[in-house]
Design a protein around this motif. Structure first.
Motif, mmCIF file in Angstrom:
data_model
loop_
_atom_site.group_PDB
_atom_site.id
_atom_site.type_symbol
_atom_site.label_atom_id
_atom_site.label_comp_id
_atom_site.label_asym_id
_atom_site.label_seq_id
_atom_site.Cartn_x
_atom_site.Cartn_y
_atom_site.Cartn_z
ATOM 1 N N LEU A 106 0.504 6.908 5.880
ATOM 2 C CA LEU A 106 1.954 7.027 6.069
ATOM 3 C C LEU A 106 2.372 6.582 7.473
ATOM 4 N N VAL A 107 1.582 6.919 8.487
ATOM 5 C CA VAL A 107 1.903 6.471 9.846
ATOM 6 C C VAL A 107 1.849 4.946 9.924
ATOM 7 N N GLY A 108 0.813 4.356 9.331
ATOM 8 C CA GLY A 108 0.699 2.905 9.345
ATOM 9 C C GLY A 108 1.879 2.217 8.673
ATOM 10 N N LEU A 109 2.319 2.754 7.550
ATOM 11 C CA LEU A 109 3.447 2.149 6.837
ATOM 12 C C LEU A 109 4.739 2.230 7.651
ATOM 13 N N LEU A 110 4.948 3.339 8.352
ATOM 14 C CA LEU A 110 6.157 3.462 9.174
ATOM 15 C C LEU A 110 6.165 2.442 10.304
ATOM 16 N N VAL A 111 5.018 2.248 10.968
ATOM 17 C CA VAL A 111 4.942 1.240 12.031
ATOM 18 C C VAL A 111 5.143 -0.160 11.449
ATOM 19 N N ALA A 138 -0.547 -2.520 11.653
ATOM 20 C CA ALA A 138 -0.028 -1.401 10.864
ATOM 21 C C ALA A 138 -0.313 -1.587 9.369
ATOM 22 N N GLY A 139 -0.167 -2.815 8.898
ATOM 23 C CA GLY A 139 -0.410 -3.070 7.476
ATOM 24 C C GLY A 139 -1.856 -2.858 7.071
ATOM 25 N N ALA A 140 -2.760 -2.854 8.054
ATOM 26 C CA ALA A 140 -4.179 -2.635 7.752
ATOM 27 C C ALA A 140 -4.422 -1.291 7.088
ATOM 28 N N ALA A 141 -3.572 -0.314 7.370
ATOM 29 C CA ALA A 141 -3.758 1.014 6.786
ATOM 30 C C ALA A 141 -3.747 0.957 5.265
ATOM 31 N N GLY A 142 -2.846 0.176 4.694
ATOM 32 C CA GLY A 142 -2.773 0.092 3.238
ATOM 33 C C GLY A 142 -4.006 -0.535 2.624
ATOM 34 N N ALA A 206 7.995 5.199 0.391
ATOM 35 C CA ALA A 206 8.523 6.246 -0.482
ATOM 36 C C ALA A 206 7.607 6.481 -1.680
ATOM 37 N N LEU A 207 7.049 5.396 -2.226
ATOM 38 C CA LEU A 207 6.162 5.523 -3.379
ATOM 39 C C LEU A 207 4.867 6.248 -3.001
#
Length: 437
Positions: A106-111, A138-142, A206-207
């Motif tokens: 969630l932190v990664g997606l917000l950044v 940041a996108g690496a988190a996903g 959100a998902l």
């Protein structure tokens, strides 16, 4: 790379790499009940890279002119995003092993949302390159957490099948992303593409908040800090077979990214196609990748060993790259767009055998550190891809030869790593069976 006699002692190998303990029944049952939504979320997370890069591809020639820069500099906006996704996974993977999957994600997606919004406002190439790097970090988190969640939930043949299912979902992104990018360019300029990506990031966040439960139980988390994470990764790299699959997958991905980075110029500038025609061809190639990925998951997995399917995929990539090089150098005369597009279609389709099987075969060996293993897999792929990206533009915008040379070199390197390090014929039992038992 140390061998430790693994190919001669499969029983000892099983002791060195223990299976993950089963998760408590009610928790696993609850996750299975939300299986469709979880699958949708994981597919969306693995779609972050193609969305971040492919939607932007039709605009690359426009960015070159609008920011008064060269093609090689414009391609650095892709390299920066790819480098960020590579380095970010090294940090996020161990974090997810320590703190669970949800919080780092969630932190990664917000950044990611903030960085993408800034990209939409970037007035210069250096600023755009800088925030594309942050966007990638940041996108690496996903990416890394999606693979780790799959390893939390599945094993053996089931894991290979699920990776192919994810390819079906996430494979929609490479199809629709350049199509959307081409249509956005009809009504606005390249800045609008990042506005759309910002909206996608908000929807995906959100998902995840609503639909992705925590999949790593507290008792399975690592309590150590950076030193333990580095020791874990060093131990993973000491496994010659894991490292072989990791590097082979990285080079295969680099061949794919050479296509992603160079094809806007090859198709539009050299062969005169419109952004919309380029987007259509890119979508057709992505359909080929998805179709072969589904053949792999639905028909081949469980009937043909994953190593054999991977070997076929790598060989086809190498042959397609060689054919593209011959056509680009004029061995067959002036072939035109259709044969080049056919060669790219075959290369992309073969990725449907290479990508899910390298991930599955590597992660089968690492149930004890799925986040760190996923980080290493992703980092190697994205770093090699980041190196390949500027190389395809090294000879300018008027020839497809650099693209084909990079693709062939990467394909041959992938084959060499598979044969030299993985050596499936030397292992006493199939990797899939070892994982299942």
């Amino acid at each position: 790379m140390p061998d430790h006699g693994r190919q001669h002692a499969p029983a000892r190998e099983a002791q060195r790499i223990p299976e993950a303990p089963p998760v408590a029944g009610p928790t696993l049952t609850a996750r299975r009940r939300t299986g469709f939504l979880v699958t949708l979320v994981l597919g969306g997370l693995t779609a972050v890279p193609p969305l971040s890069m492919d939607m932007y591809l039709p605009a690359l020639p426009e960015v070159t002119g609008a920011l008064h820069t060269s093609a090689a500099t414009a391609q650095l906006t892709l390299t920066a995003c790819l480098t960020g996704m590579a380095l970010g996974q090294l940090a996020v993977g161990p974090m997810s092993d320590k703190w669970g999957r949800r919080r780092p994600l969630l932190v990664g997606l917000l950044v990611y949302i903030v960085a993408t919004a800034v990209c939409a406002l970037a007035p210069t190439a250096p600023l755009l390159i800088g925030f594309r790097l942050v966007q990638g970090l940041a996108g690496a988190a996903g990416i890394v957490i999606a693979r780790a969640v799959v390893r939390d939930l599945y094993d053996g043949v089931e894991m290979a099948r699920f990776f192919s299912t994810l390819m079906l979902i996430s494979g929609v992104a490479p199809i629709v992303a350049p199509l959307i990018g081409g249509q956005v360019l009809r009504i606005t300029d390249w800045h609008g593409i990042f506005v759309v990506l910002t909206a996608v990031g908000i929807a995906l966040t959100a998902l995840v908040w609503k639909g992705l439960p925590e999949t790593l139980a507290p008792e399975r988390r690592h309590s150590g800090g950076t030193a333990e994470a580095l020791r874990t990764m060093r131990g993973l790299l000491a496994d010659r077979v894991f490292t072989g699959y990791m590097i082979a997958g990285g080079f295969a991905f680099a061949a794919l990214f050479a296509y992603i980075s160079a094809s806007p110029y090859v198709v539009q500038e050299i062969y005169g196609a419109s952004p919309q025609t380029f987007s259509l061809l890119f979508g057709i190639n992505s359909v080929g990748l998805i179709a072969v990925g589904q053949i792999n998951g639905k028909l081949l997995v469980g009937r043909v060993s994953l190593d054999k399917a991977l070997a076929v995929g790598l060989c086809v990539i190498a042959l397609a790259s060689a054919a593209l090089l011959l056509m680009a150098t004029g061995v067959f005369g002036d072939v035109g767009l259709v044969p080049i597009a056919a060669g790219l279609f075959v290369l992309m389709s073969a990725m449907g055998l290479a990508m899910p099987n390298t991930n599955a075969l590597a992660l089968m060996r690492t149930p004890h550190a799925a986040g760190s293993a996923s980080a290493l897999l992703g980092t190697s792929s994205f770093l090699v891809g980041a190196i390949a990206s500027p190389l395809v533009g090294i000879a300018g915008e008027d020839t497809a030869v650099p693209m084909a040379v990079v693709q062939l070199a990467c394909a041959l390197a992938a084959v060499a790593c598979f044969l030299g390090l993985c050596r499936p014929w030397q292992r006493g039992t199939e990797p899939t069976r070892e994982a299942e038992h």
